[in-house]
Each structure stands twice: as structure tokens, then as C-alpha cells.
Scaffold this motif. Structure first.
Motif, PDB file in Angstrom:
ATOM      1  N   UNK A 158      -9.077  -1.363  -0.319  1.00 23.52           N
ATOM      2  CA  UNK A 158      -7.651  -1.838  -0.015  1.00 23.52           C
ATOM      3  C   UNK A 158      -6.403  -0.914  -0.313  1.00 23.52           C
ATOM      4  N   UNK A 159      -5.392  -1.362  -0.261  1.00 24.76           N
ATOM      5  CA  UNK A 159      -4.251  -0.461  -0.255  1.00 24.76           C
ATOM      6  C   UNK A 159      -3.940  -0.254  -1.989  1.00 24.76           C
ATOM      7  N   UNK A 160      -3.552   0.909  -2.396  1.00 23.66           N
ATOM      8  CA  UNK A 160      -3.267   1.285  -3.509  1.00 23.66           C
ATOM      9  C   UNK A 160      -1.938   0.883  -4.062  1.00 23.66           C
ATOM     10  N   UNK A 212      -8.267   1.550  -9.024  1.00 22.62           N
ATOM     11  CA  UNK A 212      -8.673   2.960  -8.428  1.00 22.62           C
ATOM     12  C   UNK A 212      -9.920   3.017  -7.809  1.00 22.62           C
ATOM     13  N   UNK A 213     -10.917   2.514  -8.584  1.00 20.25           N
ATOM     14  CA  UNK A 213     -12.285   2.565  -8.098  1.00 20.25           C
ATOM     15  C   UNK A 213     -12.335   1.663  -6.713  1.00 20.25           C
ATOM     16  N   UNK A 214     -11.717   0.684  -6.765  1.00 19.64           N
ATOM     17  CA  UNK A 214     -11.916  -0.204  -5.747  1.00 19.64           C
ATOM     18  C   UNK A 214     -11.080   0.419  -4.597  1.00 19.64           C
ATOM     19  N   UNK A 215      -9.938   0.975  -4.571  1.00 16.90           N
ATOM     20  CA  UNK A 215      -9.146   1.641  -3.467  1.00 16.90           C
ATOM     21  C   UNK A 215      -9.994   2.667  -2.983  1.00 16.90           C
ATOM     22  N   UNK A 216     -10.745   3.559  -3.879  1.00 14.58           N
ATOM     23  CA  UNK A 216     -11.595   4.472  -3.258  1.00 14.58           C
ATOM     24  C   UNK A 216     -12.761   3.941  -2.520  1.00 14.58           C
ATOM     25  N   UNK A 217     -13.057   2.720  -2.588  1.00 18.97           N
ATOM     26  CA  UNK A 217     -14.140   2.210  -2.032  1.00 18.97           C
ATOM     27  C   UNK A 217     -15.653   1.929  -2.914  1.00 18.97           C
ATOM     28  N   UNK A 218     -15.086   2.194  -3.994  1.00 16.52           N
ATOM     29  CA  UNK A 218     -16.324   1.822  -4.828  1.00 16.52           C
ATOM     30  C   UNK A 218     -16.243   0.293  -5.336  1.00 16.52           C
ATOM     31  N   UNK A 219     -17.442   0.031  -6.043  1.00 13.12           N
ATOM     32  CA  UNK A 219     -17.671  -1.321  -6.614  1.00 13.12           C
ATOM     33  C   UNK A 219     -17.290  -1.355  -8.018  1.00 13.12           C
ATOM     34  N   UNK A 240      -4.634 -10.419  -5.798  1.00  9.13           N
ATOM     35  CA  UNK A 240      -5.364  -9.637  -5.095  1.00  9.13           C
ATOM     36  C   UNK A 240      -6.815 -10.292  -4.946  1.00  9.13           C
ATOM     37  N   UNK A 241      -7.754  -9.354  -4.734  1.00  6.02           N
ATOM     38  CA  UNK A 241      -9.112  -9.678  -4.185  1.00  6.02           C
ATOM     39  C   UNK A 241     -10.275  -9.096  -5.242  1.00  6.02           C
ATOM     40  N   UNK A 242      -9.770  -8.800  -6.257  1.00  4.12           N
ATOM     41  CA  UNK A 242     -10.733  -8.196  -7.406  1.00  4.12           C
ATOM     42  C   UNK A 242     -11.484  -9.422  -8.081  1.00  4.12           C
ATOM     43  N   UNK A 266      -9.466   1.436 -20.237  1.00  6.57           N
ATOM     44  CA  UNK A 266      -9.565   0.607 -19.029  1.00  6.57           C
ATOM     45  C   UNK A 266      -8.319   0.318 -18.612  1.00  6.57           C
ATOM     46  N   UNK A 267      -8.049   0.606 -17.497  1.00  5.92           N
ATOM     47  CA  UNK A 267      -6.402   0.055 -16.846  1.00  5.92           C
ATOM     48  C   UNK A 267      -7.031  -0.925 -15.924  1.00  5.92           C
ATOM     49  N   UNK A 268      -6.252  -2.230 -15.810  1.00  8.09           N
ATOM     50  CA  UNK A 268      -6.647  -3.421 -15.080  1.00  8.09           C
ATOM     51  C   UNK A 268      -5.310  -3.521 -13.887  1.00  8.09           C
ATOM     52  N   UNK A 269      -5.624  -3.962 -12.696  1.00  8.25           N
ATOM     53  CA  UNK A 269      -4.646  -4.324 -11.886  1.00  8.25           C
ATOM     54  C   UNK A 269      -5.472  -5.003 -10.781  1.00  8.25           C
ATOM     55  N   UNK A 270      -4.851  -5.866 -10.077  1.00  7.52           N
ATOM     56  CA  UNK A 270      -5.234  -6.432  -8.772  1.00  7.52           C
ATOM     57  C   UNK A 270      -5.279  -5.673  -7.510  1.00  7.52           C
ATOM     58  N   UNK A 271      -5.891  -5.585  -6.521  1.00  8.99           N
ATOM     59  CA  UNK A 271      -5.827  -4.862  -5.291  1.00  8.99           C
ATOM     60  C   UNK A 271      -6.172  -5.970  -4.253  1.00  8.99           C
ATOM     61  N   UNK A 272      -5.103  -5.883  -3.262  1.00  2.38           N
ATOM     62  CA  UNK A 272      -5.128  -6.719  -2.124  1.00  2.38           C
ATOM     63  C   UNK A 272      -6.249  -5.903  -1.079  1.00  2.38           C
ATOM     64  N   UNK A 273      -7.419  -6.627  -0.654  1.00  4.36           N
ATOM     65  CA  UNK A 273      -8.290  -5.854   0.042  1.00  4.36           C
ATOM     66  C   UNK A 273      -9.512  -5.562  -0.655  1.00  4.36           C
ATOM     67  N   UNK A 274      -9.616  -5.778  -1.904  1.00  6.81           N
ATOM     68  CA  UNK A 274     -10.618  -5.343  -2.372  1.00  6.81           C
ATOM     69  C   UNK A 274     -11.110  -3.777  -2.390  1.00  6.81           C
ATOM     70  N   UNK A 275     -12.246  -3.727  -2.093  1.00  9.11           N
ATOM     71  CA  UNK A 275     -12.801  -2.512  -1.838  1.00  9.11           C
ATOM     72  C   UNK A 275     -12.145  -1.715  -0.535  1.00  9.11           C
TER      73      UNK A 275
END
Length: 283
Positions: A226-228, A193-200, A236-238, A215-224
Motif C-alpha cells: 500500500x501507500x506509505x 513499514x513492513x506492510x508498505x514494503x510488501x511484507x506480511x 486502512x486494511x491492516x 512497536x509502531x502502529x498505524x493503518x495502511x490503505x492497500x495493506x501489503x
């Protein structure tokens, strides 16, 4: 050292005890319990269900990392697929909001029964007719009641922020924690969620030091930005090496829970691949 847990919300095609067994088979030390249908929708989760749950926890030796009370779709007979959060603790309907407050208290009771340290909850969206400034008032009132109860039960409550919700980023959740003034309120930090919002995510972890309930973990394509969409780590890119290093830097010693509800057709594959990908970070 951080330990890995896996949420039962990936195993929604299994009964709860069987979901716990599957998660244990993949090497996880902890399990997060979905406090919603089809696992533990609390108005229907009776003493018999609790006994079965405690028995399988004893059998597997898994600790409960968290009670995930973000959703309560079991409230509706015909909830649409997009109705993830309602009714929420910010909903404008007094009766529905009161129901959700009591539901969260029941999740706290379940946490006590299974020795879980925390319950997570999301704020939900400010829907039409409920502008953010009004929703914020409902949020504060609801949280004061919930937290007063949580403190009598010695359970912490973590707000899980998410883009498009009333509380959607790191700074907003930290401002809420400061405003509410209860030591029992923290953040259930969803890295994706932090990454999708645009945070590091690494910066988010450091900002939240001392306030993380889970803490919840999952990967996100596109990183910061990226799509939720929750993906298996490695797909993904994390940068999970940096994420775990940051958790160690702040001396976080709780669970990091994989939340891969997007894999209901193949939860065992998701659990196995995620564990193998992340194991080097916790061993």
C-alpha cells in the motif's frame, strides 16, 4: 500483555507537557517522546524542560515507551518539508555524521532521565555521492560508537526500517543486528513499514521475535504494497487482531505505540479513535 502508547509527534502544535496531558486523557498507558523540534530538540532541551517533562509524567502516571530520535529537523534553520531524517548516521559529511552520533547519545541520556527502555533511530537514505556500500560502512562505525555508549547507560537502540532507506525491510534489519554483534541493538518494528514494503506484518513480527525494542502502529490503505501514509487503525486494511495475536505469540510485553504524525490538525480525534479501535486487543 501488550500496552498502548501514543507518540507526541502527532501533537506538534502543542508544547510537550500539554501533549503528554492530552495523550493521558485518552486512556493510553504510555507516551513516546519526539526527540526533535518542537518537543525535545536535544541541544535546546535544558534542565528546566526536563523538570517540566518529569513533572507532567508524574502527574499523568504515563510511562515513556520510547524516545523517537528518527528525525533531527531542528538541526536546520530552514529544513524543507521532505527533509525527515538528515543529518543521519550514514551521511557522508564527517562533521554532520559526528553531530548525529552525539545527538543520538543525548537521546539515550534523555531515555535514562525519564526511565524509557529504548531509543529508536532510522538509518536515513543514501543520498547522491554516498552509494549504499559506503553508507553501510558509515552505518556500522556510527552504530558501534552509539551502542558502546548505550550499553553504559543500559538503554537499547532500535533501528526502524522503512522503504527507500538504507535499511528498509525485516531481513535487512535482522542481518544488520547479526553483523553488528551488540545485544543492545534491536528493531523498532513499524508494522505499517513492513506492510508498505510488501511484507506480511505477522510474519515480520515472528521473524523479529527476541529483537523487538518497540512497536509502531498505524493503518495502511492497500495493506501489503500500500501507500506509505499513516492512518488511524480501522481506516486502512491492516488486520490488527492478527497483529496483536502475533505479538502475544512471541511473548512481547512492551508497548505498541501509535505513530500518527499525519494528523497534526486533529491529534485528539486520532488518539481517541485509535484507542477505541485497538482497546479490545489489549484488554
Amino acid at each position: 500483555m501488550v500496552q498502548l502508547a501514543f507518540s507526541t509527534n502527532a501533537y506538534t502544535r502543542f508544547e510537550l507537557p500539554e501533549a503528554v496531558r492530552h495523550i493521558a486523557d485518552h486512556g493510553y498507558k504510555g507516551v513516546e517522546l519526539l526527540a526533535d523540534t518542537p518537543h525535545a530538540f536535544l541541544p535546546e532541551f535544558d534542565d528546566g524542560d526536563q523538570k517540566k517533562l518529569k513533572a507532567v509524567l508524574d502527574e499523568t502516571g504515563l510511562a515513556v515507551s520510547n524516545i523517537n530520535a528518527n528525525t533531527a529537523r531542528g538541526y536546520y534553520d530552514d529544513a524543507p518539508a521532505s527533509s525527515f531524517f538528515d543529518p543521519t548516521i550514514i551521511t557522508a559529511d564527517d562533521e554532520n555524521r559526528a553531530w548525529r552520533i552525539e545527538y543520538t547519545k543525548s537521546a539515550i541520556d534523555l531515555a535514562v532521565e525519564v526511565d524509557a527502555p529504548s531509543v529508536c533511530i532510522a538509518t536515513g537514505r543514501p543520498l547522491p555521492g554516498n552509494p549504499p556500500e559506503q553508507a553501510k560502512k558509515y552505518l556500522l562505525d556510527s552504530l558501534h560508537e552509539i551502542l558502546n555508549y548505550a550499553e553504559t547507560r543500559e538503554v537499547t537502540v532500535g533501528i526502524e526500517f522503512e522503504p527507500e532507506l538504507l535499511v528498509e525491510c525485516t531481513d535487512e534489519v535482522l542481518m544488520l543486528i547479526e553483523e553488528i554483534g551488540h545485544d543492545s541493538l534491536g528493531v523498532n518494528l513499524d508494522i505499517g513499514h513492513a506492510a508498505v514494503y510488501g511484507e506480511n506484518p505477522v510474519e515480520s513480527i515472528h521473524k523479529c521475535a527476541g529483537y523487538i525494542t518497540g512497536v509502531h502502529l498505524e493503518d495502511i490503505v492497500g495493506g501489503h504494497r500500500g501507500k506509505h501514509y499513516h492512518r488511524i487503525p480501522g481506516e486502512g486494511d491492516l488486520d490488527f487482531k492478527a497483529i496483536f495475536a502475533a505479538l502475544n505469540d512471541i511473548n512481547y510485553t512492551g508497548f505498541a505505540t501509535l505513530e500518527l504524525y499525519t494528523y497534526p490538525d486533529a491529534p485528539d480525534k486520532a488518539a481517541e479513535k485509535a484507542y477505541e479501535e485497538l482497546k479490545p486487543n489489549v484488554s
